[in-house]
Scaffold this active site. Sequence first.
Site, mmCIF file in Angstrom:
data_model
loop_
_atom_site.group_PDB
_atom_site.id
_atom_site.type_symbol
_atom_site.label_atom_id
_atom_site.label_comp_id
_atom_site.label_asym_id
_atom_site.label_seq_id
_atom_site.Cartn_x
_atom_site.Cartn_y
_atom_site.Cartn_z
ATOM 1 N N ASP A 177 -0.133 46.120 35.900
ATOM 2 C CA ASP A 177 -1.240 44.987 35.694
ATOM 3 C C ASP A 177 -2.292 44.608 36.825
ATOM 4 O O ASP A 177 -2.050 45.201 37.841
ATOM 5 C CB ASP A 177 -0.423 43.611 35.713
ATOM 6 C CG ASP A 177 -0.918 42.659 34.606
ATOM 7 O OD1 ASP A 177 -2.055 42.706 34.411
ATOM 8 O OD2 ASP A 177 -0.048 41.681 34.257
ATOM 9 N N HIS B 15 0.249 38.146 30.302
ATOM 10 C CA HIS B 15 0.279 39.287 30.595
ATOM 11 C C HIS B 15 1.359 39.978 29.938
ATOM 12 O O HIS B 15 1.115 41.578 29.671
ATOM 13 C CB HIS B 15 0.145 39.406 32.300
ATOM 14 C CG HIS B 15 -1.103 38.877 32.872
ATOM 15 N ND1 HIS B 15 -1.406 39.308 33.797
ATOM 16 C CD2 HIS B 15 -1.851 37.996 32.463
ATOM 17 C CE1 HIS B 15 -2.487 38.630 34.352
ATOM 18 N NE2 HIS B 15 -2.738 37.803 33.293
#
Length: 468
Positions: A117, A19
């Site tokens: 995120d 990520h």
Amino acid sequence: MEITSNPHIAIIPTPGIGHLIPLLEFAKKLLHLHDISATFLIPNEGQPLTTAQKTFLLAIPPGISYISLPPVNLDDLPSGTKIETRISHTVARSLPSVRHVVESLNGTQKLVALVADLFATDVFDIGIQLKIPVYLFFPPSASSLSLALYLPELEKTVSFEFSDAADKIQIPGCIPIERRDLPDPMQDRNDEAYGWMLHHIKRYRMADGLLVNSFKELEPGAIEVLQQQESGKPPVYPIGPLILTGSKSDDPCLKWLDEQPTGSVLYVSFGSGGTLSQAQITEIALGLEKSEQRFLWVIRCPNDRVSNAAYFDSHNSDDPLAYLPEKFIERTKNRGLLVPMWAPQAQILAHDSVSGFLTHCGWNSVLESVVNGVPLIAWPLYAEQKMNAFFLDKSLKVALRPKMGGNGLVERDEICSVVKGLMEGEEGERIRSRMGELKDSAAKVLGENGSCLQILGMLGEKWKNDVQ
């Protein structure tokens, strides 16, 4: 205290290098296009940095900084707690630290956005309270985002386990998907991981915008549906493909690739978090040997319990090569290279010698393959990887998918057959041709007039104008 004049964003990733990578590329492009600087606030569950994370942090350019948040304690979580639950608890327990840093940044910078995120939506409350626009960065595919936004509705219509549904699941904008290929948290609605997944998804609509790492030519149906205006749904920005970029590595594996014939090597890697059982490692080794193809294999120590053991802990001090079949290295030394733990994947996939990729189907790996035109063998392990594999195989038709035997293993003969099929067979040629078309599309998207830079440009202008 004087506030700096240039716009600034705060980025809260969830733990895991997969990520961090696209978020860094996102930040780099905003810095280059609009002189918008960024600070990463990285949650920390107490584990030392991995090699991949250290490499990532060393690559951060001036104008982008990071703060490693104080570690949180997860010792109260039961053994076997799923990864989505661990990530969510890590972020939730880091909220006081996030608030402190964001308030500090807001006092010294022209903070124009807070970007979170997909498992960090709890930080939205901080941004909203401080009147800072909040955005969701969704690293997986647009198809996964379409499923996420549809899930609250789907949950109302399916009262039992999704895996028990009689029919395939119809995700808006996608071909119907097999139930077994739905993301891991959806396989057990009683597990806390599913509850966390649903918790975050229901908060997506709090965002001022949803940023997804994909592009229309790759996922036309899903992105068309996502961009349809709907009451209460934030605008969706397809800003991909954002993949790792940087200076050329002098890693020894690249020198080895230089010595191999063009288009002759199969790259084998299960990502930064993926692990295989001892028995499966043996079958892969013997299958590769039997195929007689050249290969570069990034190998990790086995784990017989879970397939994502390296996601939070990649510090096993054992030698991965010790788990290979006896004399395997000696027998394959003239056509195979074994790399323990980590290799510069982006540079490997861009190398002329590489002509195939046996992959866990993490979305970063998929996009890197598409940008470089490398056809795939899809071998998913966890999270939404089975869903990615399904669409790569059945919808995009750029992957072969090996079949699992009755013993729960993909056996050596099947591995040999699939590897030879990709590297030598007619079906492999068709897949290679289709992947070449996607490579051309990705190049246009990333070009000067492509949608990636256009959408990022529009977003950057919006953020700058919002604070003027």
